[in-house]
Enzyme design. Structure first.
Site, PDB file in Angstrom:
ATOM      1  CE1 TYR A 156      -9.543  -3.019   0.520  1.00 55.99           C
ATOM      2  CE2 TYR A 156      -8.655  -0.822   0.224  1.00 55.99           C
ATOM      3  CZ  TYR A 156      -8.506  -2.127   0.659  1.00 55.99           C
ATOM      4  OH  TYR A 156      -7.321  -2.520   1.252  1.00 55.99           O
ATOM      5  CG  ASN A 182      -3.577  -2.410   6.897  1.00 59.23           C
ATOM      6  OD1 ASN A 182      -3.412  -2.051   5.735  1.00 59.23           O
ATOM      7  ND2 ASN A 182      -4.664  -3.040   7.294  1.00 59.23           N
ATOM      8  CD  GLU A 229      -9.007  -8.430  -3.658  1.00 58.86           C
ATOM      9  OE1 GLU A 229      -9.755  -8.036  -2.756  1.00 58.86           O
ATOM     10  OE2 GLU A 229      -7.910  -8.994  -3.425  1.00 58.86           O
ATOM     11  CE  LYS A 276      -3.908  -2.278   2.355  1.00 59.08           C
ATOM     12  NZ  LYS A 276      -4.895  -2.200   3.469  1.00 59.08           N
ATOM     13  CG  HIS A 301      -5.159  -6.063  -0.428  1.00 52.46           C
ATOM     14  ND1 HIS A 301      -6.370  -6.146   0.195  1.00 52.46           N
ATOM     15  CD2 HIS A 301      -5.235  -6.873  -1.519  1.00 52.46           C
ATOM     16  CE1 HIS A 301      -7.166  -6.948  -0.511  1.00 52.46           C
ATOM     17  NE2 HIS A 301      -6.497  -7.400  -1.552  1.00 52.46           N
TER      18      HIS A 301
HETATM   19  P1  ATP Z   1      -7.048  -5.789   3.088  1.00 54.81           P
HETATM   20  O1  ATP Z   1      -8.380  -6.059   2.430  1.00 54.81           O
HETATM   21  O2  ATP Z   1      -6.498  -4.423   2.798  1.00 54.81           O
HETATM   22  O3  ATP Z   1      -6.051  -6.888   2.816  1.00 54.81           O
HETATM   23  P2  ATP Z   1      -8.062  -6.839   5.510  1.00 54.81           P
HETATM   24  O4  ATP Z   1      -8.684  -7.894   4.661  1.00 54.81           O
HETATM   25  O5  ATP Z   1      -7.189  -7.277   6.644  1.00 54.81           O
HETATM   26  O6  ATP Z   1      -7.229  -5.837   4.655  1.00 54.81           O
HETATM   27  P3  ATP Z   1     -10.583  -5.435   5.481  1.00 54.81           P
HETATM   28  O7  ATP Z   1     -11.613  -5.684   6.529  1.00 54.81           O
HETATM   29  O8  ATP Z   1     -10.773  -6.039   4.126  1.00 54.81           O
HETATM   30  O9  ATP Z   1      -9.177  -5.884   6.090  1.00 54.81           O
HETATM   31  O10 ATP Z   1     -10.413  -3.857   5.340  1.00 54.81           O
HETATM   32  C1  ATP Z   1      -9.804  -3.290   4.195  1.00 54.81           C
HETATM   33  C2  ATP Z   1      -8.883  -2.169   4.617  1.00 54.81           C
HETATM   34  O11 ATP Z   1      -9.662  -1.090   5.109  1.00 54.81           O
HETATM   35  C3  ATP Z   1      -7.943  -2.530   5.773  1.00 54.81           C
HETATM   36  O12 ATP Z   1      -6.763  -3.189   5.370  1.00 54.81           O
HETATM   37  C4  ATP Z   1      -7.627  -1.160   6.311  1.00 54.81           C
HETATM   38  O13 ATP Z   1      -6.685  -0.471   5.472  1.00 54.81           O
HETATM   39  C5  ATP Z   1      -8.983  -0.470   6.194  1.00 54.81           C
HETATM   40  N1  ATP Z   1      -9.780  -0.662   7.419  1.00 54.81           N
HETATM   41  C6  ATP Z   1     -10.375  -1.796   7.844  1.00 54.81           C
HETATM   42  N2  ATP Z   1     -11.017  -1.617   9.007  1.00 54.81           N
HETATM   43  C7  ATP Z   1     -10.832  -0.310   9.326  1.00 54.81           C
HETATM   44  C8  ATP Z   1     -11.237   0.526  10.399  1.00 54.81           C
HETATM   45  N3  ATP Z   1     -11.997   0.054  11.386  1.00 54.81           N
HETATM   46  N4  ATP Z   1     -10.844   1.815  10.387  1.00 54.81           N
HETATM   47  C9  ATP Z   1     -10.088   2.313   9.377  1.00 54.81           C
HETATM   48  N5  ATP Z   1      -9.676   1.583   8.327  1.00 54.81           N
HETATM   49  C10 ATP Z   1     -10.032   0.295   8.305  1.00 54.81           C
HETATM   50 MG    MG Z   2      -9.843  -7.420   2.949  1.00 49.20          MG
END
Ligand code: ATP
Ligand code: MG
Length: 138
Positions: free
Chosen positions: A49, A112, A126, A9, A115
């Site tokens: 997303y 974080n 994706e 990211k 992804h």
């Molecule tokens: P990713 O899809 O990016 O691999 P993930 O599957 O661990 O991450 P998701 O639940 O799909 O998590 O959320 C997508 C992204 O949205 C997260 O990686 C983070 O960057 C952001 N995100 C998720 N939850 C929160 C939150 N509560 N507050 C802010 N940002 C969030």
């Molecule tokens: Mg995710």
């Protein structure tokens, strides 16, 4: 054999972590079958997303994902979807296991670093969102 979409990211790229993340992917013996540096538009991030469009963090996360260059990759390996998510660590870095990418480098639940796709269906969506079949060396 399975494939998954990986993204370093914008926070990971701006912190100089491209090499560090790729080193971990190679150490895990995932095969990198596609890779490019992109700067998503806000609309592209919203499409990526889209599953989260009703979530309170949708606007913020799509602004973040379009805020600078990101590295998108396709990884291939046995059970790579789950194996890569183990190496990434939990979404919230505070809850991530020791030694994971997010535990080591994330600074925020949103920023974080990486992804990874979470199922074969999302991986297929994706991967095709960013790569055509001529860009995947399979
Ligand atoms: P990713 O899809 O990016 O691999 P993930 O599957 O661990 O991450 P998701 O639940 O799909 O998590 O959320 C997508 C992204 O949205 C997260 O990686 C983070 O960057 C952001 N995100 C998720 N939850 C929160 C939150 N509560 N507050 C802010 N940002 C969030
Ligand atoms: Mg995710």
């Amino acid at each position: 054999m399975e494939k998954t979409l990986s993204i370093i990211k914008p926070d990971g790229v701006s912190k100089g972590l491209i090499g560090e993340v790729i080193k971990r992917l190679e150490a895990a013996e995932f095969q990198i079958v596609a890779m490019k540096l992109i700067n998503m538009t806000k609309a592209q991030a919203q499409g990526f997303y889209a599953v989260h469009k009703e979530r309170p963090f949708f606007d913020s996360v799509t602004t973040f994902m379009s805020s600078g260059p990101a590295v998108v990759m396709v990884l291939k390996g046995v059970n790579v979807i789950a194996e890569y998510r183990k190496i990434m660590g939990a979404t919230d870095y505070k809850k991530a296991d020791e030694g994971t990418i997010r535990k080591s480098y994330a600074t925020d639940i949103e920023k974080n670093v990486v992804h990874g796709s979470d199922s074969p269906e999302t991986a297929a969506f994706e991967i095709s969102y960013f790569f055509n079949r001529f860009e995947i060396v399979d």
